[in-house]
Design a protein around this motif. Structure first.
Motif, mmCIF file in Angstrom:
data_model
loop_
_atom_site.group_PDB
_atom_site.id
_atom_site.type_symbol
_atom_site.label_atom_id
_atom_site.label_comp_id
_atom_site.label_asym_id
_atom_site.label_seq_id
_atom_site.Cartn_x
_atom_site.Cartn_y
_atom_site.Cartn_z
ATOM 1 N N MET A 1 0.887 -1.372 0.009
ATOM 2 C CA MET A 1 0.109 0.079 0.217
ATOM 3 C C MET A 1 0.941 1.287 0.106
ATOM 4 S SD MET A 1 -3.199 0.650 -0.138
ATOM 5 C CE MET A 1 -4.453 1.469 0.156
ATOM 6 N N ALA A 2 2.139 1.048 0.820
ATOM 7 C CA ALA A 2 2.760 2.471 0.599
ATOM 8 C C ALA A 2 3.367 2.576 -0.820
ATOM 9 C CB ALA A 2 4.195 2.244 1.636
ATOM 10 N N ALA A 3 3.533 1.869 -1.326
ATOM 11 C CA ALA A 3 4.093 1.869 -2.976
ATOM 12 C C ALA A 3 2.997 2.520 -3.683
ATOM 13 C CB ALA A 3 4.604 0.535 -3.622
ATOM 14 N N LEU A 4 1.767 2.300 -3.329
ATOM 15 C CA LEU A 4 0.792 2.937 -4.259
ATOM 16 C C LEU A 4 0.671 4.303 -3.753
ATOM 17 C CD1 LEU A 4 -1.855 2.673 -6.095
ATOM 18 C CD2 LEU A 4 -3.230 2.017 -3.935
ATOM 19 N N TRP A 5 0.556 4.558 -2.620
ATOM 20 C CA TRP A 5 0.790 6.142 -2.215
ATOM 21 C C TRP A 5 1.940 7.008 -2.412
ATOM 22 C CZ3 TRP A 5 -3.479 8.464 -0.421
ATOM 23 C CH2 TRP A 5 -4.296 7.600 0.069
ATOM 24 N N ALA A 6 2.997 6.290 -2.511
ATOM 25 C CA ALA A 6 4.246 7.106 -3.104
ATOM 26 C C ALA A 6 4.069 7.110 -4.683
ATOM 27 C CB ALA A 6 5.409 5.964 -2.964
ATOM 28 N N ALA A 7 3.495 6.075 -5.182
ATOM 29 C CA ALA A 7 3.200 6.338 -6.887
ATOM 30 C C ALA A 7 2.069 7.572 -6.943
ATOM 31 C CB ALA A 7 2.784 5.119 -7.470
ATOM 32 N N LYS A 8 1.099 7.792 -6.189
ATOM 33 C CA LYS A 8 0.088 8.654 -6.463
ATOM 34 C C LYS A 8 0.844 9.978 -6.080
ATOM 35 C CE LYS A 8 -4.277 10.022 -4.523
ATOM 36 N NZ LYS A 8 -5.587 9.708 -3.880
ATOM 37 N N LYS A 9 1.493 10.142 -5.009
ATOM 38 C CA LYS A 9 2.201 11.425 -4.480
ATOM 39 C C LYS A 9 2.956 11.735 -5.885
ATOM 40 C CE LYS A 9 4.638 13.732 -1.089
ATOM 41 N NZ LYS A 9 5.435 13.446 0.346
ATOM 42 N N ALA A 10 3.861 11.131 -6.426
ATOM 43 C CA ALA A 10 4.687 11.331 -7.388
ATOM 44 C C ALA A 10 4.077 11.799 -8.831
ATOM 45 C CB ALA A 10 5.684 10.054 -7.811
ATOM 46 N N LEU A 11 2.860 11.133 -8.897
ATOM 47 C CA LEU A 11 2.031 11.521 -10.068
ATOM 48 C C LEU A 11 1.689 12.818 -9.883
ATOM 49 C CD1 LEU A 11 0.347 10.688 -12.779
ATOM 50 C CD2 LEU A 11 -1.157 9.743 -11.646
ATOM 51 N N CYS A 12 0.966 12.920 -8.696
ATOM 52 C CA CYS A 12 0.422 14.388 -8.216
ATOM 53 C C CYS A 12 1.404 15.520 -8.446
ATOM 54 C CB CYS A 12 -0.097 14.456 -6.943
ATOM 55 S SG CYS A 12 -1.817 13.551 -6.763
ATOM 56 N N LEU A 13 2.589 15.115 -8.023
ATOM 57 C CA LEU A 13 3.793 16.015 -8.276
ATOM 58 C C LEU A 13 4.139 16.577 -9.662
ATOM 59 C CD1 LEU A 13 6.190 15.137 -5.129
ATOM 60 C CD2 LEU A 13 4.387 17.232 -5.231
ATOM 61 N N ASP A 14 4.148 15.490 -10.620
ATOM 62 C CA ASP A 14 4.387 15.389 -11.790
ATOM 63 C C ASP A 14 3.254 16.590 -12.356
ATOM 64 O OD1 ASP A 14 5.959 14.988 -14.285
ATOM 65 O OD2 ASP A 14 4.253 13.808 -14.955
ATOM 66 N N LEU A 15 2.128 15.946 -12.311
ATOM 67 C CA LEU A 15 0.851 16.644 -12.980
ATOM 68 C C LEU A 15 0.945 18.257 -12.523
ATOM 69 C CD1 LEU A 15 -2.003 14.280 -12.740
ATOM 70 C CD2 LEU A 15 -0.783 15.049 -14.437
ATOM 71 N N LYS A 16 1.290 18.653 -11.102
ATOM 72 C CA LYS A 16 1.192 20.042 -10.728
ATOM 73 C C LYS A 16 2.377 20.660 -11.378
ATOM 74 C CE LYS A 16 1.739 22.869 -6.680
ATOM 75 N NZ LYS A 16 1.162 23.068 -5.342
ATOM 76 N N ARG A 17 3.644 20.024 -11.545
ATOM 77 C CA ARG A 17 4.682 20.617 -12.306
ATOM 78 C C ARG A 17 4.129 20.943 -13.773
ATOM 79 N NH1 ARG A 17 8.002 18.965 -15.830
ATOM 80 N NH2 ARG A 17 7.273 16.561 -15.503
#
Length: 129
Positions: A1-17
């Motif tokens: 589950m931690a990997a899923l949250w990390a991937a989601k956070k990385a995706l959100c940061l990339d989209l924000k950028r």
């Protein structure tokens, strides 16, 4: 589950950028590409412009759920106005404080969005629970 949250956070940061890098002109172009009708109001002036409003599923629906846009996103106010002009019911999200729970709440008019309180992100929202 931690990997899923990390991937989601990385995706959100990339989209924000990516969104932050968009010019105002590009955001306006994308808003028009998503929502606009053609000049006569019946459909897109160009088949590549205006994907939502002329879409048959949108035309035939009686209810629409629309997220309220932040200043750095495509703008959804014209979509909300069109929902009411077409006699459809319009729903927007309401979030519970300190939760990721969301309900969709019915708006009574397009003008009602201007009376909603602002979130910490300077975005209109329905009253928090």
């Amino acid at each position: 589950m931690a990997a899923l949250w990390a991937a989601k956070k990385a995706l959100c940061l990339d989209l924000k950028r990516r969104v932050t890098a968009l010019s105002d002109a590009e955001k306006k172009r994308q808003t028009a590409a998503v929502s606009r009708r053609g000049r006569d109001g019946s459909g897109p002036a160009n088949p590549r412009c205006g994907r939502l409003l002329p879409h048959l599923k949108y035309q035939n629906c009686q209810r629409a759920a629309v997220f309220l846009s932040m200043s750095d996103e495509i703008q959804t106010e014209d979509i909300i106005k069109d929902v009411f002009q077409c006699g459809k019911q319009c729903f927007i999200p309401r979030y519970k404080t300190r939760s990721n729970h969301m309900d969709m709440v019915k708006l009574s008019s397009a003008e009602e969005i201007h009376n909603l309180p602002l979130t910490s992100w300077k975005m209109c929202c329905w009253k928090r629970l």
